[in-house]
Design a protein around this motif. Structure first.
Motif, mmCIF file in Angstrom:
data_model
loop_
_atom_site.group_PDB
_atom_site.id
_atom_site.type_symbol
_atom_site.label_atom_id
_atom_site.label_comp_id
_atom_site.label_asym_id
_atom_site.label_seq_id
_atom_site.Cartn_x
_atom_site.Cartn_y
_atom_site.Cartn_z
ATOM 1 N N THR A 88 60.372 37.777 -6.397
ATOM 2 C CA THR A 88 61.746 39.048 -6.191
ATOM 3 C C THR A 88 62.453 38.725 -5.054
ATOM 4 O OG1 THR A 88 60.806 40.771 -7.671
ATOM 5 C CG2 THR A 88 63.157 40.661 -6.819
ATOM 6 N N ALA A 89 61.787 38.867 -4.251
ATOM 7 C CA ALA A 89 62.299 38.771 -2.922
ATOM 8 C C ALA A 89 62.956 36.823 -2.730
ATOM 9 C CB ALA A 89 61.404 39.257 -1.694
ATOM 10 N N LEU A 90 61.916 36.563 -3.290
ATOM 11 C CA LEU A 90 62.094 35.328 -2.722
ATOM 12 C C LEU A 90 63.271 34.274 -4.023
ATOM 13 C CD1 LEU A 90 58.129 32.899 -2.194
ATOM 14 C CD2 LEU A 90 60.223 33.300 -0.756
ATOM 15 N N ASP A 91 63.316 35.216 -5.217
ATOM 16 C CA ASP A 91 64.101 34.533 -6.141
ATOM 17 C C ASP A 91 65.757 34.826 -5.918
ATOM 18 O OD1 ASP A 91 62.502 33.307 -7.272
ATOM 19 O OD2 ASP A 91 62.053 35.068 -9.013
ATOM 20 N N ARG A 92 65.833 36.062 -5.115
ATOM 21 C CA ARG A 92 66.731 37.006 -5.167
ATOM 22 C C ARG A 92 68.060 36.549 -3.182
ATOM 23 N NH1 ARG A 92 68.429 41.526 -8.089
ATOM 24 N NH2 ARG A 92 67.672 41.072 -9.923
ATOM 25 N N ASN A 93 66.830 35.550 -2.963
ATOM 26 C CA ASN A 93 67.262 35.315 -1.555
ATOM 27 C C ASN A 93 67.811 35.749 -0.772
ATOM 28 O OD1 ASN A 93 67.130 32.816 0.221
ATOM 29 N ND2 ASN A 93 69.813 32.965 -0.075
ATOM 30 N N VAL A 94 66.260 37.305 -0.269
ATOM 31 C CA VAL A 94 66.718 38.730 0.279
ATOM 32 C C VAL A 94 67.009 38.172 1.515
ATOM 33 C CG1 VAL A 94 65.991 39.618 -1.057
ATOM 34 C CG2 VAL A 94 64.462 38.974 0.783
ATOM 35 N N ARG A 143 54.635 34.191 1.806
ATOM 36 C CA ARG A 143 55.382 32.936 1.462
ATOM 37 C C ARG A 143 57.119 33.458 2.122
ATOM 38 N NH1 ARG A 143 54.123 35.561 -3.751
ATOM 39 N NH2 ARG A 143 55.929 34.005 -5.107
ATOM 40 N N LEU A 144 56.653 35.078 2.623
ATOM 41 C CA LEU A 144 58.438 35.155 3.197
ATOM 42 C C LEU A 144 58.689 34.162 4.101
ATOM 43 C CD1 LEU A 144 58.199 39.016 1.648
ATOM 44 C CD2 LEU A 144 58.921 37.063 0.845
ATOM 45 N N THR A 145 57.878 34.644 5.163
ATOM 46 C CA THR A 145 58.183 34.167 6.452
ATOM 47 C C THR A 145 57.889 32.777 6.004
ATOM 48 O OG1 THR A 145 54.728 33.726 7.268
ATOM 49 C CG2 THR A 145 56.791 36.096 7.560
ATOM 50 N N ASP A 146 57.931 31.961 5.503
ATOM 51 C CA ASP A 146 57.681 29.939 5.620
ATOM 52 C C ASP A 146 59.018 30.233 5.428
ATOM 53 O OD1 ASP A 146 54.832 30.135 6.004
ATOM 54 O OD2 ASP A 146 54.569 29.319 4.415
ATOM 55 N N GLN A 147 59.737 30.818 4.708
ATOM 56 C CA GLN A 147 61.726 30.710 4.088
ATOM 57 C C GLN A 147 61.526 31.744 5.447
ATOM 58 O OE1 GLN A 147 61.882 28.962 1.451
ATOM 59 N NE2 GLN A 147 59.741 28.545 1.431
ATOM 60 N N LYS A 148 61.598 31.495 5.966
ATOM 61 C CA LYS A 148 62.411 32.140 6.932
ATOM 62 C C LYS A 148 62.963 34.188 7.009
ATOM 63 C CE LYS A 148 63.101 28.104 9.867
ATOM 64 N NZ LYS A 148 63.592 27.309 10.731
ATOM 65 N N ILE A 149 62.280 34.408 5.778
ATOM 66 C CA ILE A 149 62.194 36.314 5.561
ATOM 67 C C ILE A 149 62.061 36.591 6.372
ATOM 68 C CG2 ILE A 149 62.663 37.556 3.894
ATOM 69 C CD1 ILE A 149 63.235 35.024 1.818
ATOM 70 N N GLN A 190 50.579 36.334 12.255
ATOM 71 C CA GLN A 190 51.212 36.114 13.679
ATOM 72 C C GLN A 190 52.979 35.070 13.347
ATOM 73 O OE1 GLN A 190 49.135 37.359 15.826
ATOM 74 N NE2 GLN A 190 48.810 38.572 14.629
ATOM 75 N N THR A 191 53.537 35.599 14.304
ATOM 76 C CA THR A 191 55.288 35.281 13.357
ATOM 77 C C THR A 191 56.035 35.734 13.628
ATOM 78 O OG1 THR A 191 56.170 33.908 11.934
ATOM 79 C CG2 THR A 191 54.646 35.252 11.431
ATOM 80 N N PRO A 192 56.895 35.085 14.610
ATOM 81 C CA PRO A 192 58.303 35.950 14.777
ATOM 82 C C PRO A 192 59.003 36.751 13.853
ATOM 83 C CG PRO A 192 58.584 33.774 14.727
ATOM 84 C CD PRO A 192 57.062 34.025 14.711
ATOM 85 N N TYR A 193 58.974 35.972 12.528
ATOM 86 C CA TYR A 193 59.374 36.929 10.866
ATOM 87 C C TYR A 193 58.771 37.858 10.900
ATOM 88 C CZ TYR A 193 62.172 32.372 11.669
ATOM 89 O OH TYR A 193 63.377 32.040 12.223
ATOM 90 N N PHE A 194 57.735 38.468 11.305
ATOM 91 C CA PHE A 194 56.710 39.199 11.135
ATOM 92 C C PHE A 194 57.030 40.696 11.878
ATOM 93 C CE2 PHE A 194 53.250 42.448 10.344
ATOM 94 C CZ PHE A 194 53.030 43.178 8.859
ATOM 95 N N LYS A 195 57.070 41.747 11.791
ATOM 96 C CA LYS A 195 57.131 43.055 12.719
ATOM 97 C C LYS A 195 56.376 44.228 12.311
ATOM 98 C CE LYS A 195 58.083 45.017 16.727
ATOM 99 N NZ LYS A 195 57.426 44.991 17.620
ATOM 100 N N LEU A 196 55.635 44.739 12.866
ATOM 101 C CA LEU A 196 54.881 45.917 12.269
ATOM 102 C C LEU A 196 55.617 47.057 13.867
ATOM 103 C CD1 LEU A 196 52.703 47.522 11.050
ATOM 104 C CD2 LEU A 196 51.432 47.178 12.725
#
Length: 407
Positions: free
Chosen positions: A43-49, A78-84, A105-111
């Protein structure tokens, strides 16, 4: 700007009480939490969040299986590869040491706030709309401290609060999951506050929006109805948020009720149960059934409706591989007793169902079984024991009354 708010995925949830189902079916049910999580990512990918908020209890315990951790990483990738951008916190079920977790391990993920300290995270959407997410993660299963006072004042950015917490109650022992009041959150004046922990989807405030997204997949009969995620669409000039709920859960739980007012044959009992469940069966569903007036059931019928094999046979008449998985019995007839007898009955009832009495009776068994020890802590189990005892008593008194009237 668009964001997704999800919480309480509870990956690795054991789905206790369903092991009587055929093994392949039980396996499919246990996989439903992962299926719902995958649907959320789809859904997140389809909605382009632009942003996905994960508000705690992604895992059901502090010992998540390697498989579920690898699954989580694949889905987030799958999300971070799309820079979400993904911003996550840990809850009271998954208060893991981040150093021991398999995290992307990517700047597009933050805990956020991995040391239980409130932390700010600032970023921009691809269209350069600036936003801030503020929150913290559990490192213990209980947090009694007032964390709202640690949240910073709102700046110029669109600001989102992210917290796994429960509202303050008058019962102190329940105030162990970052107790808060809605007024305290409103005073922060954040543009959106994303909550996890309570599995019921609800908005505590509309202005500003303070929202529980609920859990992704119902795990027992007290978690009924549609489960999923919220998609928030931000009107950037005004910073106002509109919400859409998207169902992601492959299975729902529902209750049904059969009311009896007279004795009934096994054939008619079975027919009525199937009819009631069929009317509610519009998708894959795990049903609980309450039989009111259970004092009208014979001993054989009582044994029948409590038999999980009987539930399986009934379920063969349902669509979508739905199943009846629990039957509750209640006595809807008030006992007609003289005042003195009623007083004696009430006293006997209170003494019989006193928690210390029940625990004393089950003490030896609970020492031998962790499952028994755990189930004795559940108020709904004690209530079910009471109901069944009242049904049995109502049945006996009815038999006595019938004998008296026939003489």
């Amino acid at each position: 700007m668009k964001f997704m708010h999800l919480a309480d995925a509870h990956l690795d949830s054991p789905f206790q009480g369903l092991s009587f189902l055929p093994s392949n079916e039980f396996k499919n049910i246990k996989q439903s939490t992962q299926k719902s999580f995958t649907e959320a990512i789809d859904t997140a990918l389809d909605r382009n969040v632009d942003l996905v908020l994960i508000a705690g209890d992604t895992f059901d315990s502090v010992h998540p299986s390697p498989q579920s951790q690898l699954f989580f990483n694949r889905e987030i990738k799958r999300l971070t590869d799309q820079k979400i951008q993904v911003v996550m916190i840990l809850g009271n079920h998954d208060y893991l040491n981040p150093d021991e977790m398999l995290l992307p391990q990517t700047p597009y993920f933050k805990l956020l706030g991995s040391n239980e300290e409130v932390e700010e995270f600032e970023s921009k959407t691809k269209e350069d709309f600036p936003y801030t997410v503020v929150g913290f993660s559990y490192q213990h299963n209980h947090i009694e401290a007032d964390k709202i006072s640690e949240f910073p004042k709102k700046g110029d950015n669109f600001t989102i609060g992210l917290m796994h917490a429960g509202a303050k109650t008058t019962t102190n022992y329940q105030n162990v999951y970052v107790p808060f009041t809605t007024a305290e959150i409103k005073d922060l004046n954040y543009d959106y506050f994303a909550l996890g922990h309570i599995h019921l989807r609800q908005a505590l405030s509309e202005e500003p929006l303070i929202v529980y997204s609920g859990n992704l997949q119902g795990r027992h009969i007290n978690e009924q109805g549609s489960k999923g995620v919220y998609i928030g669409t931000v009107d950037e000039p005004t910073k106002k948020v509109s919400l859409d709920f998207i169902e992601t859960a492959p299975i729902i739980w529902q209750m049904a009720t059969l009311t009896l007012d007279q004795e009934i044959s096994q054939t008619d009992l079975t027919r009525q149960i199937v009819e009631i469940l069929t009317k509610k069966n519009v998708q894959k569903t795990l049903f609980g059934l309450t039989i009111e007036g259970a004092q009208y059931l014979s001993e054989k019928e009582l044994e029948l409706v409590k038999d999980s094999e009987y539930w399986l046979q009934l379920s063969n008449s349902l669509k979508f591989d739905s199943r009846l998985v629990k039957v509750y019995l209640t006595n809807n007839e008030k006992l007609q007793l003289r005042t003195a007898d009623k007083e004696a009955f009430d006293q006997a009832e209170s003494e019989t169902f006193a928690l210390d009495k029940i625990y004393a009776l089950a003490n030896d068994l609970s020492k031998k079984s962790d499952y028994v020890a755990d189930i004795l802590k559940k108020p709904e189990f004690i209530d079910e024991v009471k109901e069944l005892a009242q049904v049995k008593l109502g049945q006996k008194l009815k038999d006595i009354n019938d004998e008296v009237n026939s003489n």
